[in-house]
Design a protein around this motif. Structure first.
Motif: not given
Length: 309
Positions: A205-211
């Motif tokens: 979830c954090p990775m998708f948020f960053i992207l």
């Protein structure tokens, strides 16, 4: 298993020819540990003493660098002792503690990077609202969440496995990671599902948020002037480099566990070493060289020291 003391000991079998190369291993890790502590601490020190670095972005960078030092301290001292010991062993309680610290700090890295991406998004896309959104309370809340959320989830996951019965006492690694599950007689379905939820919650979830945030930043800055695009790129690039590097290194950890029996010992050692060496060493280099304000203070610090001599 030590029956007299009722303590379970695990043999760490991840090092290659440790008796032959023990002093070489020791010197490499000792030098790396000293470099990690010094390089990360210098940048944290600069952020603390310079008023113009008391901004949310630099606070998050300082938190990342502190993470690197704590991450290394959870592994390196025990590793240095192991190099000089006849047997590379660790008690199960100490192994579980190392496991908790390792994955807590690893997961908090993604949450800190997510907080940094949000900070950049607000700064570039909503500049007028930035002071009211990114307050000291907001930053403190993000920092607390980044450390406490993974800690609670990893501790609860580890607590479930405390009373699991062992069918093996040799860990194919030189520190305690997910490979510890391979020692249990039965793999708990509940623990596996819960661990997948943790990965979803604090990694994916954090990775998708960053992207998502960086895509929004790119979309907005694309229509702006060249100077705005350049400034946005300068602040985004270090974070993107750290995210890519850390994601690749974390994938090594998964690969090592999944393919444990299918890869040679020397390959497993090299892959695992990259995880504990590259990340803590390259973080201060990336932020020290790529972040303009930090780089400026670093040059002043070292130039001043030269003049004082």
């Amino acid at each position: 298993m030590d029956e007299d003391l009722n303590v379970t000991y695990i043999t760490l079998d991840g090092l290659v020819e440790v008796h032959k190369y023990r002093y070489l291993y020791f010197m490499i890790i000792l030098i790396a540990y000293i470099l990690i502590i010094c390089s990360n601490s210098v940048i944290v020190y600069l952020i603390m003493i310079h008023q113009n670095l008391h901004e949310p972005m630099y606070m998050f960078i300082a938190a990342l660098l502190i993470n690197s030092v704590l991450f290394s301290t959870a592994i390196y001292p025990k590793l240095l002792i192991d190099f000089l010991s006849e047997k590379q062993i660790i008690s199960y309680s100490a192994c579980l503690f190392q496991f908790i610290v390792f994955y807590t700090l690893g997961a908090s890295e993604f949450l800190l990077l997510a907080a940094m991406s949000y900070d950049r998004y607000v700064s570039i896309c909503k500049p007028l609202q930035y002071p009211t959104i990114m307050t000291k309370t907001t930053v403190t809340g993000f920092l607390a969440l980044a450390w406490l959320l993974p800690a609670c989830e990893i501790v609860s996951s580890a607590a479930v496995t405390v009373n699991q019965r062992f069918c093996g006492f040799t860990l194919k690694g030189f520190f305690c990671n997910n490979s510890i599950y391979k020692l249990h007689c039965v793999t708990s379905l509940v623990v596996s599902i819960y661990d997948m939820l943790i990965v979803l919650n604090v990694v994916i979830c954090p990775m998708f948020f960053i992207l998502f945030t960086y895509a929004k930043i790119f979309k907005i800055t694309y229509t702006k002037s060249r100077e705005v695009r350049k400034k946005a790129a300068e602040t985004r690039l270090p974070h993107v480099l750290v995210l890519i590097k850390y994601s690749l290194l974390c994938s090594y950890d998964v690969i090592i566990v999944r393919l444990e029996s299918d890869i040679p010992k020397i390959v497993r050692l090299i892959m695992t070493s990259q995880l504990i060496l590259y990340h803590p060493l390259f973080n201060p280099i990336i932020y020290g060289l790529k972040m303009k304000e930090i780089s400026k203070h670093l040059r002043r610090l070292f130039c001043q020291n030269k003049l004082n001599r």
